[in-house]
Motif scaffolding. Structure first.
Motif, PDB file in Angstrom:
ATOM      1  N   GLN A   1       0.797  -1.321  -0.031  1.00 22.15           N
ATOM      2  CA  GLN A   1      -0.065  -0.141   0.144  1.00 22.15           C
ATOM      3  C   GLN A   1       0.741   1.224   0.027  1.00 22.15           C
ATOM      4  O   GLN A   1       0.269   2.243  -0.146  1.00 22.15           O
ATOM      5  CB  GLN A   1      -1.120   0.028   1.294  1.00 22.15           C
ATOM      6  N   GLY A   2       2.149   0.956  -0.073  1.00 22.01           N
ATOM      7  CA  GLY A   2       3.001   2.411  -0.115  1.00 22.01           C
ATOM      8  C   GLY A   2       3.695   2.831   1.238  1.00 22.01           C
ATOM      9  O   GLY A   2       3.988   3.968   1.268  1.00 22.01           O
ATOM     10  N   LYS A   3       3.345   1.896   2.331  1.00 20.86           N
ATOM     11  CA  LYS A   3       3.589   2.499   3.561  1.00 20.86           C
ATOM     12  C   LYS A   3       5.160   2.385   3.681  1.00 20.86           C
ATOM     13  O   LYS A   3       5.519   1.063   3.604  1.00 20.86           O
ATOM     14  CB  LYS A   3       2.707   1.981   4.616  1.00 20.86           C
ATOM     15  N   PHE A   4       5.965   3.223   4.213  1.00 18.75           N
ATOM     16  CA  PHE A   4       7.249   3.012   4.592  1.00 18.75           C
ATOM     17  C   PHE A   4       7.495   1.937   5.781  1.00 18.75           C
ATOM     18  O   PHE A   4       6.678   1.858   6.866  1.00 18.75           O
ATOM     19  CB  PHE A   4       7.988   4.311   4.935  1.00 18.75           C
ATOM     20  N   ILE A   5       8.451   0.823   5.558  1.00 19.45           N
ATOM     21  CA  ILE A   5       8.810   0.010   6.734  1.00 19.45           C
ATOM     22  C   ILE A   5      10.250   0.121   7.158  1.00 19.45           C
ATOM     23  O   ILE A   5      10.542   0.256   8.311  1.00 19.45           O
ATOM     24  CB  ILE A   5       8.495  -1.442   5.992  1.00 19.45           C
ATOM     25  N   ALA A   6      11.149   0.160   6.178  1.00 19.79           N
ATOM     26  CA  ALA A   6      12.619  -0.011   6.687  1.00 19.79           C
ATOM     27  C   ALA A   6      13.420   0.489   5.528  1.00 19.79           C
ATOM     28  O   ALA A   6      13.051   0.669   4.360  1.00 19.79           O
ATOM     29  CB  ALA A   6      12.832  -1.404   7.078  1.00 19.79           C
ATOM     30  N   GLN A   7      14.773   0.808   6.050  1.00 18.08           N
ATOM     31  CA  GLN A   7      15.554   1.473   4.880  1.00 18.08           C
ATOM     32  C   GLN A   7      16.885   0.830   5.211  1.00 18.08           C
ATOM     33  O   GLN A   7      17.472   0.868   6.621  1.00 18.08           O
ATOM     34  CB  GLN A   7      15.692   2.892   4.806  1.00 18.08           C
TER      35      GLN A   7
END
Length: 242
Positions: free
Chosen positions: A14-20
């Protein structure tokens, strides 16, 4: 991420940021285990829950991350060597094969556990086991200079064949996956339907159809319809025009 970037970013569907993993401007070379260096492409090995990154525009390596946490698990250079960031100079088709990647531009993992890396300026595909052990290599149009001939990878549905994008020569090559033998190709330079202009993106579907995205004047995706396997030689026939 582009040539100047140093990160991979994970989102939900859905386009929600999780990790980088990594931060722009912080890359410290191919030994860096906190940042990337111009990652060119990536793929997820769902069976092992691992993310393989062709970290190639600045770095010269394949790096494997845990797909959940993005923690580094392992990395390697050409032939399984420790990556070396020294400038090898221009590609010379008459010289011995380079012992390091020049630009690992794409990576794909087969169902039977082999890792395929497109080393674009070196005009070759290298094959590894998942732990980075080198298995073999094959060359694609090895006299190609500058941009290189081995850019992108995709498997046929049965994984007997490996499709390889050649943006410099405007082809898609068809290789036997087990031997890396070239058996056919399709595409020629042009902007009309069925022609290719600097192909750069590649995918296949469950029916064997091939999808190709093009750069520069192409600015498009095309679908090539798989027809049949040629008999009795077993050569793949070029896909029909869409």
């Amino acid at each position: 991420s582009g040539e100047k970037d140093a990160q991979v970013i994970k989102f939900t569907r859905q386009g929600k940021f999780i990790a980088q993993f990594g931060r722009q401007g912080r890359s410290r070379g191919s030994a860096d285990t906190e940042n990337l260096g111009g990652p060119a492409n990536l793929t997820v090995d769902a069976a092992a829950n691992e993310l393989y990154v062709a970290d190639g525009y600045r770095n010269k390596r394949v790096i494997v991350l845990d797909a959940d946490t993005l923690a580094v698990k392992r990395l390697w250079g050409a032939y399984g060597n420790t990556p070396d960031d020294k400038d090898p100079g221009p590609y010379d088709p008459t010289a011995p094969p380079a012992q390091q990647f020049r630009l690992p531009h794409n990576v794909a993992v087969s169902r039977d556990g082999f890792v395929y890396v497109a080393d674009r300026p070196n005009d070759r595909i290298q094959v590894f086991r998942k732990d980075g052990t080198f298995v073999k290599e094959g060359f694609i149009a090895p006299k190609t200079l500058l941009a290189g001939s081995a850019s992108g990878l995709a498997f046929s549905p049965d994984q007997r064949f490996l499709y390889v994008i050649d943006g410099a020569n405007h082809h898609v090559w068809i290789l036997r996956r087990d031997t890396l033998e070239v058996v056919d190709r399709f595409g020629q330079q042009g902007i009309f339907g069925g022609s290719l202009n600097v192909p750069h993106a590649l995918a296949t579907d469950s029916k064997g159809n091939v999808y190709v995205g093009e750069n520069f004047d192409g600015r498009r995706f095309q679908r090539f319809v798989y027809k049949r396997m040629g008999a009795p030689t077993g050569r793949l026939l070029p896909p029909a025009r869409p």
